[in-house]
Every structure is written in structure tokens, then in C-alpha cells.
Design a protein around this motif. Structure first.
Motif, PDB file in Angstrom:
ATOM      1  N   SER A 160      34.906  36.025  43.492  1.00 14.73           N
ATOM      2  CA  SER A 160      35.907  35.263  44.018  1.00 14.73           C
ATOM      3  C   SER A 160      37.132  35.128  43.090  1.00 14.73           C
ATOM      4  CB  SER A 160      35.647  34.040  44.484  1.00 14.73           C
ATOM      5  OG  SER A 160      35.135  33.148  43.570  1.00 14.73           O
ATOM      6  N   GLU A 161      38.117  34.985  43.298  1.00 17.49           N
ATOM      7  CA  GLU A 161      39.297  34.473  42.645  1.00 17.49           C
ATOM      8  C   GLU A 161      39.214  33.197  42.259  1.00 17.49           C
ATOM      9  OE1 GLU A 161      43.692  35.270  43.721  1.00 17.49           O
ATOM     10  OE2 GLU A 161      42.992  36.971  45.028  1.00 17.49           O
ATOM     11  N   GLU A 162      38.734  32.336  42.909  1.00 17.64           N
ATOM     12  CA  GLU A 162      38.574  30.899  42.533  1.00 17.64           C
ATOM     13  C   GLU A 162      37.824  30.639  41.227  1.00 17.64           C
ATOM     14  OE1 GLU A 162      37.021  26.661  44.413  1.00 17.64           O
ATOM     15  OE2 GLU A 162      36.891  28.539  45.378  1.00 17.64           O
ATOM     16  N   VAL A 163      36.743  31.330  41.275  1.00 16.04           N
ATOM     17  CA  VAL A 163      35.758  31.344  39.871  1.00 16.04           C
ATOM     18  C   VAL A 163      36.419  31.967  38.700  1.00 16.04           C
ATOM     19  CG1 VAL A 163      33.712  32.040  39.152  1.00 16.04           C
ATOM     20  CG2 VAL A 163      33.663  31.289  41.364  1.00 16.04           C
ATOM     21  N   TYR A 164      37.276  33.112  38.995  1.00 17.24           N
ATOM     22  CA  TYR A 164      37.993  33.928  38.137  1.00 17.24           C
ATOM     23  C   TYR A 164      38.989  32.893  37.368  1.00 17.24           C
ATOM     24  CZ  TYR A 164      41.762  36.816  36.055  1.00 17.24           C
ATOM     25  OH  TYR A 164      42.589  37.118  35.456  1.00 17.24           O
ATOM     26  N   TYR A 242      40.568  41.523  43.661  1.00 21.02           N
ATOM     27  CA  TYR A 242      41.488  41.907  44.904  1.00 21.02           C
ATOM     28  C   TYR A 242      41.036  43.129  45.552  1.00 21.02           C
ATOM     29  CZ  TYR A 242      45.368  43.201  47.521  1.00 21.02           C
ATOM     30  OH  TYR A 242      46.207  43.513  48.630  1.00 21.02           O
ATOM     31  N   ALA A 243      40.707  44.054  44.898  1.00 19.37           N
ATOM     32  CA  ALA A 243      40.515  45.361  45.559  1.00 19.37           C
ATOM     33  C   ALA A 243      39.300  45.275  46.505  1.00 19.37           C
ATOM     34  CB  ALA A 243      40.624  46.354  44.750  1.00 19.37           C
ATOM     35  N   LEU A 244      38.445  44.504  45.847  1.00 18.34           N
ATOM     36  CA  LEU A 244      37.194  44.390  46.609  1.00 18.34           C
ATOM     37  C   LEU A 244      37.249  43.670  47.926  1.00 18.34           C
ATOM     38  CD1 LEU A 244      34.904  43.815  43.500  1.00 18.34           C
ATOM     39  CD2 LEU A 244      34.582  45.709  45.051  1.00 18.34           C
ATOM     40  N   ARG A 245      37.825  42.498  47.609  1.00 19.79           N
ATOM     41  CA  ARG A 245      38.252  41.501  48.918  1.00 19.79           C
ATOM     42  C   ARG A 245      39.192  42.205  50.043  1.00 19.79           C
ATOM     43  NH1 ARG A 245      41.901  37.115  47.206  1.00 19.79           N
ATOM     44  NH2 ARG A 245      43.533  38.469  48.197  1.00 19.79           N
ATOM     45  N   SER A 246      40.014  42.934  49.647  1.00 18.22           N
ATOM     46  CA  SER A 246      41.020  43.477  50.312  1.00 18.22           C
ATOM     47  C   SER A 246      40.614  44.622  51.280  1.00 18.22           C
ATOM     48  CB  SER A 246      42.357  43.820  49.971  1.00 18.22           C
ATOM     49  OG  SER A 246      42.061  45.032  48.783  1.00 18.22           O
ATOM     50  N   THR A 247      39.554  45.429  50.738  1.00 21.36           N
ATOM     51  CA  THR A 247      38.978  46.603  51.340  1.00 21.36           C
ATOM     52  C   THR A 247      37.690  46.321  51.888  1.00 21.36           C
ATOM     53  OG1 THR A 247      37.941  47.517  49.428  1.00 21.36           O
ATOM     54  CG2 THR A 247      40.237  48.147  49.678  1.00 21.36           C
ATOM     55  N   LEU A 253      31.279  47.125  46.125  1.00 21.06           N
ATOM     56  CA  LEU A 253      30.804  45.875  45.961  1.00 21.06           C
ATOM     57  C   LEU A 253      29.397  46.053  45.521  1.00 21.06           C
ATOM     58  CD1 LEU A 253      31.388  42.953  46.417  1.00 21.06           C
ATOM     59  CD2 LEU A 253      30.025  43.256  48.427  1.00 21.06           C
ATOM     60  N   ALA A 254      28.704  47.133  45.646  1.00 22.33           N
ATOM     61  CA  ALA A 254      27.442  47.240  44.932  1.00 22.33           C
ATOM     62  C   ALA A 254      27.668  47.614  43.746  1.00 22.33           C
ATOM     63  CB  ALA A 254      26.638  48.558  45.780  1.00 22.33           C
ATOM     64  N   LEU A 255      28.581  48.365  43.104  1.00 21.18           N
ATOM     65  CA  LEU A 255      28.719  48.756  41.958  1.00 21.18           C
ATOM     66  C   LEU A 255      29.145  47.454  41.118  1.00 21.18           C
ATOM     67  CD1 LEU A 255      30.604  52.234  41.567  1.00 21.18           C
ATOM     68  CD2 LEU A 255      28.312  51.673  41.532  1.00 21.18           C
ATOM     69  N   ALA A 256      30.013  46.766  41.757  1.00 21.09           N
ATOM     70  CA  ALA A 256      30.359  45.303  41.217  1.00 21.09           C
ATOM     71  C   ALA A 256      29.263  44.474  40.963  1.00 21.09           C
ATOM     72  CB  ALA A 256      31.524  44.528  42.030  1.00 21.09           C
ATOM     73  N   ARG A 257      28.193  44.633  41.618  1.00 22.14           N
ATOM     74  CA  ARG A 257      27.209  43.800  41.383  1.00 22.14           C
ATOM     75  C   ARG A 257      26.189  44.462  40.153  1.00 22.14           C
ATOM     76  NH1 ARG A 257      26.623  42.496  47.445  1.00 22.14           N
ATOM     77  NH2 ARG A 257      27.634  40.404  47.428  1.00 22.14           N
ATOM     78  N   LYS A 258      26.286  45.494  40.028  1.00 24.08           N
ATOM     79  CA  LYS A 258      25.877  46.288  38.942  1.00 24.08           C
ATOM     80  C   LYS A 258      26.400  45.904  37.801  1.00 24.08           C
ATOM     81  CE  LYS A 258      23.807  50.285  38.947  1.00 24.08           C
ATOM     82  NZ  LYS A 258      23.639  51.884  39.308  1.00 24.08           N
ATOM     83  N   LYS A 277      42.842  50.908  40.908  1.00 25.81           N
ATOM     84  CA  LYS A 277      44.116  51.199  40.945  1.00 25.81           C
ATOM     85  C   LYS A 277      44.580  51.855  42.128  1.00 25.81           C
ATOM     86  CE  LYS A 277      43.992  52.706  36.010  1.00 25.81           C
ATOM     87  NZ  LYS A 277      44.099  53.863  35.168  1.00 25.81           N
ATOM     88  N   GLU A 278      43.756  52.562  42.924  1.00 25.83           N
ATOM     89  CA  GLU A 278      43.998  53.171  44.444  1.00 25.83           C
ATOM     90  C   GLU A 278      44.195  52.175  45.316  1.00 25.83           C
ATOM     91  OE1 GLU A 278      41.197  56.213  44.906  1.00 25.83           O
ATOM     92  OE2 GLU A 278      41.964  57.482  43.274  1.00 25.83           O
ATOM     93  N   ASN A 279      43.669  50.979  45.294  1.00 24.73           N
ATOM     94  CA  ASN A 279      43.830  50.056  46.113  1.00 24.73           C
ATOM     95  C   ASN A 279      44.512  48.725  45.866  1.00 24.73           C
ATOM     96  OD1 ASN A 279      41.742  50.905  48.736  1.00 24.73           O
ATOM     97  ND2 ASN A 279      40.831  51.441  46.836  1.00 24.73           N
ATOM     98  N   GLY A 280      45.751  48.845  45.126  1.00 21.85           N
ATOM     99  CA  GLY A 280      46.662  47.647  44.894  1.00 21.85           C
ATOM    100  C   GLY A 280      46.223  46.622  44.009  1.00 21.85           C
TER     101      GLY A 280
END
Length: 325
Positions: A160-164, A242-247, A253-258, A277-280
Motif C-alpha cells: 500500500s501507498e500508506e505503508v510506503y 500504483y501500477a499494481l493497485r490500478s490494474t 501481484l504474485a511477482l510482487a509477493r516474491k 512503466k507500461e501502466n503509468g
């Protein structure tokens, strides 16, 4: 534009005084300690934090010995934290040079960091200001807490952005906030002015960190770290969040958890960077920086009355957002 020359112009002589005092504080006659301190002195950066202290003092009054010792104390605290961070992160480099732990070993690095921290306390005691001493002590606690929060966040499955923002406000932003406040304090500023200065400093710090995080999505030799280095260390920064949350892309998301689990491969990091980069993700982070930039301009227009200092602080703000290293 030569931002750094504009930034330094109103405080050029006082900055030279600071550098002399800082270098003397990092000098010693004993062999091993002398070598380690010399190694640290030789990798001096742009002095952005002490410059902010000096400019804030100049804005609200005069740069005095109190200002100088406070600036040296804060810069030494920051230096000590970097030496210790390199041990924690097992980092071999700092600003393109070998880290203290790589040059010597972890034991030496921890002890040198402790010596620098003690020297920071010594210099801040020379201010004879209980409030400034308290600010520095609280900053040390906040920086340590920010590092621990970042380590615990790697294990946290929440993205989450909040934790960031929680992490960066207790690390990079806390330093800039303290610089602005201590500079104003050293010049005898009123409490309401100190609070405005703190907000300006915090915005600067958040912008600074977001810009650093954006660098991680591009392969630039002058930045001093490879693309995706943050992800390799288990960190997810604003663009990919942001890219994960918006899409809502479940594969990414699985890669992000890795990434958080420390099991991600170089190829998977490259996928995440490309996806971001491709998702803003970069555009979103850039937009957030400019929103904070606009907030900071308000401070310059209403709290900075000396034209030279205003021009310098505006250049400082613009440099932080537009820098390429």
C-alpha cells in the motif's frame, strides 16, 4: 541550469565554514580510525542537508555558531546512520566508493559509526540549546525506527501507498524536516514559523525519495545502482505500488509477493519494471512529486522574504525534483 551554484550563493562563506568544521570533526590521529574517517571524508556528497539548515537560519535570522554546530551534529548523525545502514544492508558501495564495511569489516564499521554518532552528540551539545539537542535525539530515534519499519514491511504481505509513505517519512523526509526546523530554531524563529519550515522540509524529503525511487526503474550508470535494485532488496516503491493497485494484475501481484519473500529472479524483476512503466507507474510518481512541489512553493511565497534566499530555496526545490543523480 546550474542549480547548485544558485543554491549556495547566499551562504557561500558560511558553507565553507561548515565544511571546515565538519572535516575537523571527522579527523583523528589513531591509525585505523584515522583511515576510516578519511575514507568517509573523501566521499563527501553535495551537502544538501546542511545547506538547508544554513538557508533556513539565514531566512529567519542569522547563521551563528549555534547553527554551524547544529548542522555538523545533524550531518554527523546522518553519516553514522549511513555507515550502519551499509552493514545492515550488506552493501559494498556508497556513492560509487567502497563502503566502510567493505573497505575494512563489519566490526570496524559499527565502531566507526558509533564514534561518529558520539561526535554528533558532542557538537550538538555546543549549541547549548536543549530544544536542538532534543530534535537531534528524536531524529536518531526516528531514523532507526524507519529502518526497522522498512525491514518489517518487507515481511508484510500488504502492498500500500500508506505503508510506503510511513517508511519514507521516518527516513529521508525526517532528515529534511529536522534540517529545516533546526535551521529555523538556531535563528530564533517563532514556533509557527518553525512548523511551516518543518512542513517544507518534509515535502522536500518525500520528493527527494520518490525521485530516488524512480531512478531504480532505469539503467543509469551515474545513479550508482542497477535497475531493479530496490526490488532485489525486497522493496516495493511508489511506481510499482500504483501500477499494481490500478490494474489489479494478479500475475504481477504474485511477482510482487516474491519480491517481498526474497525469492524473485532477475528476469521477474525485469518483468515488474516493464509492467510498471507500461501502466503509468512513473507518471503517477512524477505527478505526486509535482503536487508536493506546488505545496512547497506556497512556503517560499509566504515565509521567505529575502529575495536571494527565496531564489536559492526555489532552486533547491527545483533541483530535488529535476535532478538526474
Amino acid at each position: 541550469m546550474d542549480y547548485l551554484s544558485i543554491i549556495k550563493q547566499p551562504i557561500s562563506s558560511e558553507l565553507c565554514d561548515f565544511i571546515d568544521l565538519f572535516n575537523k570533526s571527522l579527523s583523528h590521529t589513531d591509525g585505523l580510525l584515522s583511515q576510516a574517517l578519511e575514507h568517509i571524508r573523501n566521499r563527501a556528497g553535495k551537502r544538501m542537508r546542511p545547506i538547508l539548515i544554513l538557508l533556513m537560519a539565514k531566512n529567519f535570522g542569522e547563521i551563528t555558531d549555534v547553527t554551524q554546530h547544529a548542522a555538523v551534529g545533524l550531518e554527523l548523525l546522518h553519516t553514522a546512520s549511513l555507515v550502519h545502514d551499509d552493514v545492515v544492508d550488506e552493501s559494498g558501495e556508497r556513492r560509487g566508493q567502497k563502503s566502510v564495511n567493505a573497505m575494512f569489516d563489519n566490526k570496524v564499521a559499527v565502531l566507526v559509526g558509533d564514534y561518529i554518532l558520539s561526535t554528533a552528540l558532542l557538537h550538538v551539545s555546543y549549541t547549548h540549546s536543549e530544544i536542538i539537542v532534543r530534535y537531534l535525539a528524536e531524529l536518531g530515534r526516528t531514523l532507526s525506527n524507519g529502518e526497522i519499519l522498512q525491514l518489517s514491511n518487507i515481511q508484510n504481505q500488504e502492498i500500500s501507498e500508506e505503508v510506503y509513505y510511513q517508511v519514507i517519512k521516518q527516513k529521508t523526509a525526517a532528515l529534511f524536516e529536522a534540517c529545516a526546523a533546526i535551521g529555523a530554531l538556531s535563528a530564533g524563529a517563532a514556533e509557527e514559523d518553525i512548523q511551516e519550515a518543518k512542513k517544507f522540509g518534509q515535502n522536500l524529503g518525500v520528493i527527494f525519495q520518490i525521485r530516488d525511487d524512480i531512478f531504480d526503474y532505469y539503467d543509469q550508470a551515474n545513479v550508482g545502482k542497477p535497475t531493479g535494485n530496490d526490488m532485489a532488496e525486497g522493496k516495493l516503491t511508489l511506481p510499482v505500488i500504483y501500477a499494481l493497485r490500478s490494474t489489479g494484475n494478479q500475475d504481477m501481484l504474485a511477482l510482487a509477493r516474491k519480491v517481498k519473500a526474497g525469492t524473485v529472479t532477475k528476469d521477474e524483476i525485469a518483468e515488474l519494471v516493464k509492467f510498471t512503466k507500461e501502466n503509468g507507474g512513473i507518471e503517477y510518481a512524477d505527478q505526486r512529486m509535482w503536487e508536493l512541489h506546488a505545496e512547497s512553493v506556497y512556503f517560499l511565497e509566504h515565509e521567505v522574504h529575502d529575495e536571494d534566499v527565496r531564489k536559492s530555496l526555489r532552486a533547491y526545490l527545483d533541483y530535488v525534483i529535476e535532478r538526474n543523480i
